[in-house]
Motif scaffolding. Sequence first.
Motif, PDB file in Angstrom:
ATOM      1  N   ALA A 171       0.823  -1.217   0.000  1.00  0.00           N
ATOM      2  CA  ALA A 171       0.000   0.000   0.000  1.00  0.00           C
ATOM      3  C   ALA A 171       0.853   1.262   0.000  1.00  0.00           C
ATOM      4  N   VAL A 172       2.012   1.222   0.636  1.00  0.00           N
ATOM      5  CA  VAL A 172       2.835   2.436   0.721  1.00  0.00           C
ATOM      6  C   VAL A 172       3.962   2.427  -0.316  1.00  0.00           C
ATOM      7  N   GLY A 173       3.870   1.532  -1.282  1.00  0.00           N
ATOM      8  CA  GLY A 173       4.751   1.626  -2.439  1.00  0.00           C
ATOM      9  C   GLY A 173       6.126   1.021  -2.284  1.00  0.00           C
ATOM     10  N   HIS A 174       6.266   0.012  -1.406  1.00  0.00           N
ATOM     11  CA  HIS A 174       7.572  -0.650  -1.274  1.00  0.00           C
ATOM     12  C   HIS A 174       7.546  -1.992  -1.984  1.00  0.00           C
ATOM     13  N   SER A 175       7.984  -2.015  -3.222  1.00  0.00           N
ATOM     14  CA  SER A 175       7.977  -3.279  -3.969  1.00  0.00           C
ATOM     15  C   SER A 175       9.292  -4.024  -3.770  1.00  0.00           C
ATOM     16  N   ARG A 176      10.310  -3.339  -3.273  1.00  0.00           N
ATOM     17  CA  ARG A 176      11.590  -3.969  -2.918  1.00  0.00           C
ATOM     18  C   ARG A 176      11.838  -3.661  -1.445  1.00  0.00           C
ATOM     19  N   VAL A 177      12.299  -4.650  -0.713  1.00  0.00           N
ATOM     20  CA  VAL A 177      12.335  -4.544   0.742  1.00  0.00           C
ATOM     21  C   VAL A 177      13.711  -4.963   1.252  1.00  0.00           C
ATOM     22  N   LYS A 178      14.222  -4.202   2.229  1.00  0.00           N
ATOM     23  CA  LYS A 178      15.516  -4.541   2.827  1.00  0.00           C
ATOM     24  C   LYS A 178      15.290  -5.447   4.041  1.00  0.00           C
ATOM     25  N   VAL A 179      15.797  -6.668   3.950  1.00  0.00           N
ATOM     26  CA  VAL A 179      15.661  -7.637   5.050  1.00  0.00           C
ATOM     27  C   VAL A 179      17.026  -8.278   5.303  1.00  0.00           C
ATOM     28  N   TYR A 180      17.175  -8.924   6.467  1.00  0.00           N
ATOM     29  CA  TYR A 180      18.425  -9.634   6.734  1.00  0.00           C
ATOM     30  C   TYR A 180      18.479 -10.900   5.882  1.00  0.00           C
ATOM     31  N   ARG A 181      19.685 -11.217   5.487  1.00  0.00           N
ATOM     32  CA  ARG A 181      19.920 -12.367   4.629  1.00  0.00           C
ATOM     33  C   ARG A 181      19.545 -13.676   5.332  1.00  0.00           C
ATOM     34  N   ARG A 182      19.098 -14.645   4.532  1.00  0.00           N
ATOM     35  CA  ARG A 182      18.909 -15.996   5.065  1.00  0.00           C
ATOM     36  C   ARG A 182      20.276 -16.647   5.221  1.00  0.00           C
ATOM     37  N   PRO A 183      20.565 -17.253   6.381  1.00  0.00           N
ATOM     38  CA  PRO A 183      21.864 -17.926   6.519  1.00  0.00           C
ATOM     39  C   PRO A 183      21.995 -19.087   5.533  1.00  0.00           C
ATOM     40  N   ARG A 184      23.147 -19.152   4.888  1.00  0.00           N
ATOM     41  CA  ARG A 184      23.460 -20.281   3.996  1.00  0.00           C
ATOM     42  C   ARG A 184      24.216 -21.318   4.829  1.00  0.00           C
ATOM     43  N   VAL A 185      23.655 -22.499   4.933  1.00  0.00           N
ATOM     44  CA  VAL A 185      24.193 -23.492   5.866  1.00  0.00           C
ATOM     45  C   VAL A 185      24.651 -24.733   5.116  1.00  0.00           C
ATOM     46  N   ALA A 186      25.962 -24.968   5.116  1.00  0.00           N
ATOM     47  CA  ALA A 186      26.521 -26.161   4.479  1.00  0.00           C
ATOM     48  C   ALA A 186      26.351 -27.356   5.413  1.00  0.00           C
ATOM     49  N   LEU A 187      25.897 -28.478   4.846  1.00  0.00           N
ATOM     50  CA  LEU A 187      25.565 -29.670   5.649  1.00  0.00           C
ATOM     51  C   LEU A 187      26.425 -30.835   5.218  1.00  0.00           C
ATOM     52  N   LEU A 188      27.078 -31.419   6.201  1.00  0.00           N
ATOM     53  CA  LEU A 188      28.049 -32.467   5.910  1.00  0.00           C
ATOM     54  C   LEU A 188      27.723 -33.710   6.727  1.00  0.00           C
ATOM     55  N   ALA A 189      27.477 -34.815   6.024  1.00  0.00           N
ATOM     56  CA  ALA A 189      27.296 -36.106   6.700  1.00  0.00           C
ATOM     57  C   ALA A 189      28.594 -36.886   6.557  1.00  0.00           C
ATOM     58  N   THR A 190      28.969 -37.596   7.606  1.00  0.00           N
ATOM     59  CA  THR A 190      30.224 -38.340   7.529  1.00  0.00           C
ATOM     60  C   THR A 190      30.030 -39.783   7.968  1.00  0.00           C
ATOM     61  N   GLY A 191      30.666 -40.682   7.289  1.00  0.00           N
ATOM     62  CA  GLY A 191      30.651 -42.081   7.721  1.00  0.00           C
ATOM     63  C   GLY A 191      30.721 -43.032   6.546  1.00  0.00           C
ATOM     64  N   ASP A 192      31.551 -44.083   6.682  1.00  0.00           N
ATOM     65  CA  ASP A 192      31.662 -45.109   5.641  1.00  0.00           C
ATOM     66  C   ASP A 192      30.403 -45.949   5.536  1.00  0.00           C
ATOM     67  N   GLU A 193      29.557 -45.920   6.597  1.00  0.00           N
ATOM     68  CA  GLU A 193      28.377 -46.793   6.609  1.00  0.00           C
ATOM     69  C   GLU A 193      27.171 -46.174   5.890  1.00  0.00           C
ATOM     70  N   LEU A 194      27.300 -44.926   5.425  1.00  0.00           N
ATOM     71  CA  LEU A 194      26.119 -44.212   4.937  1.00  0.00           C
ATOM     72  C   LEU A 194      25.858 -44.440   3.451  1.00  0.00           C
ATOM     73  N   VAL A 195      24.587 -44.605   3.105  1.00  0.00           N
ATOM     74  CA  VAL A 195      24.168 -44.614   1.698  1.00  0.00           C
ATOM     75  C   VAL A 195      22.985 -43.662   1.558  1.00  0.00           C
ATOM     76  N   ASP A 196      22.759 -43.178   0.350  1.00  0.00           N
ATOM     77  CA  ASP A 196      21.661 -42.247   0.128  1.00  0.00           C
ATOM     78  C   ASP A 196      20.314 -42.969   0.254  1.00  0.00           C
ATOM     79  N   PRO A 197      19.246 -42.206   0.559  1.00  0.00           N
ATOM     80  CA  PRO A 197      17.937 -42.827   0.821  1.00  0.00           C
ATOM     81  C   PRO A 197      17.358 -43.608  -0.360  1.00  0.00           C
ATOM     82  N   ASP A 198      17.801 -43.314  -1.587  1.00  0.00           N
ATOM     83  CA  ASP A 198      17.240 -44.068  -2.723  1.00  0.00           C
ATOM     84  C   ASP A 198      17.936 -45.416  -2.912  1.00  0.00           C
ATOM     85  N   ARG A 199      18.922 -45.725  -2.063  1.00  0.00           N
ATOM     86  CA  ARG A 199      19.630 -47.010  -2.176  1.00  0.00           C
ATOM     87  C   ARG A 199      19.153 -47.960  -1.084  1.00  0.00           C
TER      88      ARG A 199
END
Length: 416
Positions: A171-199
């Motif tokens: 309503a007040v004409g702000h089509s672009r908005v300044k917000v804090y960034r979403r954290p980018r989070v790297a995810l690491l699984a470790t282990g020789d015993e692991l297989v992906d869920p489709d296996r």
Amino acid sequence: MLSVAEAQQAILSNIKRLDPETVDLLSALGRVLAGDVVSDVDLPPFDNSAMDGYAIRADDVQGASIERPVRLPVIADIPAGHPSEVAVQSGTAARITTGAVLPSGADAIVPVEDTDDGARGSSLLPASIGIHRSFKRGAFVRRAGEDVKRGECVLKAGTIVRPAEIALMAAVGHSRVKVYRRPRVALLATGDELVDPDRVPGPGQIRNVNEHATAALVRHYGGEPIPLGIARDRLDDVVMKLEEAIGQGADLIVASAGVSVGAYDLVKDAVAARGSIDLWRVRMRPGKPIAFGNYRGVPFFGLPGNPVSAMLTFEQFVRPVLRVMAGFTHWRKPTIEVVVHEAIESDGRETYARAWVEREGDRWIARLSGGQGSNMLGSLARANALVIVPDGMTRLAAGAIAQAQMLDWPDEIDWR
Ligand code: AMP
Ligand code: MG
């Protein structure tokens, strides 16, 4: 050994809010404003009609009734979006729709229901109109600026953007908005015993649960997951994944498993080589020591390998970090008072028991949702709460009052 609260504070003292970014309006939903929002217009922008009806001068219809209507000639038709130059002089009326600009001279709107307009909704403009009752000046007129004044700060930096804030910013004409960034989070699984869920796991293998569980938690709490896949139990493999996290611009690295004292726990060594890492012995169950530090300056978490431990330590330690990075000031999980339905055992560490909490009469009743082993995911899927056995207690008796963290209630809003 640290309590959960002490560990949270110690971790958060190392965490800074991320920089703001400018995004389109809808992408701001659920995020925190990084600047004040100031209106470039009055709201409403002009005096306008609150009803479909007739614009008149209130003085002209004093004493009008159904038996003795006041009849006025209709001199103009003013639909929304089509302002009229016509002035409503004493003794005249202009047909008008909701949201149309109030014509000059008029000071009240007569809703069509209070007239003898037989052609409601028709495009035929009646030559005159009978008005069935009197109106005060200003009746059914929405005044310019009555909601928001031009130049007014309508939203303060730090506000959480909900659908209502999106509406106001549109309503007040702000089509672009300044917000804090979403954290980018790297995810690491470790282990020789692991297989992906489709296996289908072979002998001695299990499916990689934690990468998916932590990715879901990251997204659920407003971050952007960067899954790095499985690192095998080799130093070079772990180092390669950590370097990939840096290359991808991660704000945070979350690894699971490989941080205890097992012979193959290489994550610790890999992180320490180019950063620092501490084992934090926290009096929490489930959850063995969690690791916290940094890799090349990027904050690093090493969570336990068992999926339930990984997820519950994520809830207590990683989730607050995501919230603080994204500009939220509140991050505590909502906690309510419950009556425990059956006894809950603990070893004296602050225990988080998976439970289903339900309202019964004027109380919340907590029932354990199944086996509490740190590898047992079924009971977590059936839980909507974690009942807390306080630090130092070994048992909550049936019928005891306890605190329960509500897993599905928003943590970023201080609703008390
Ligand atoms: P660790 O910390 O490597 O000793 O692992 C502890 C337990 O967690 C072991 O039973 C592992 O097989 C299990 N585990 C480790 N990583 C994962 C994962 N990504 N998904 C499911 N279970 C895992
Ligand atoms: Mg392992």
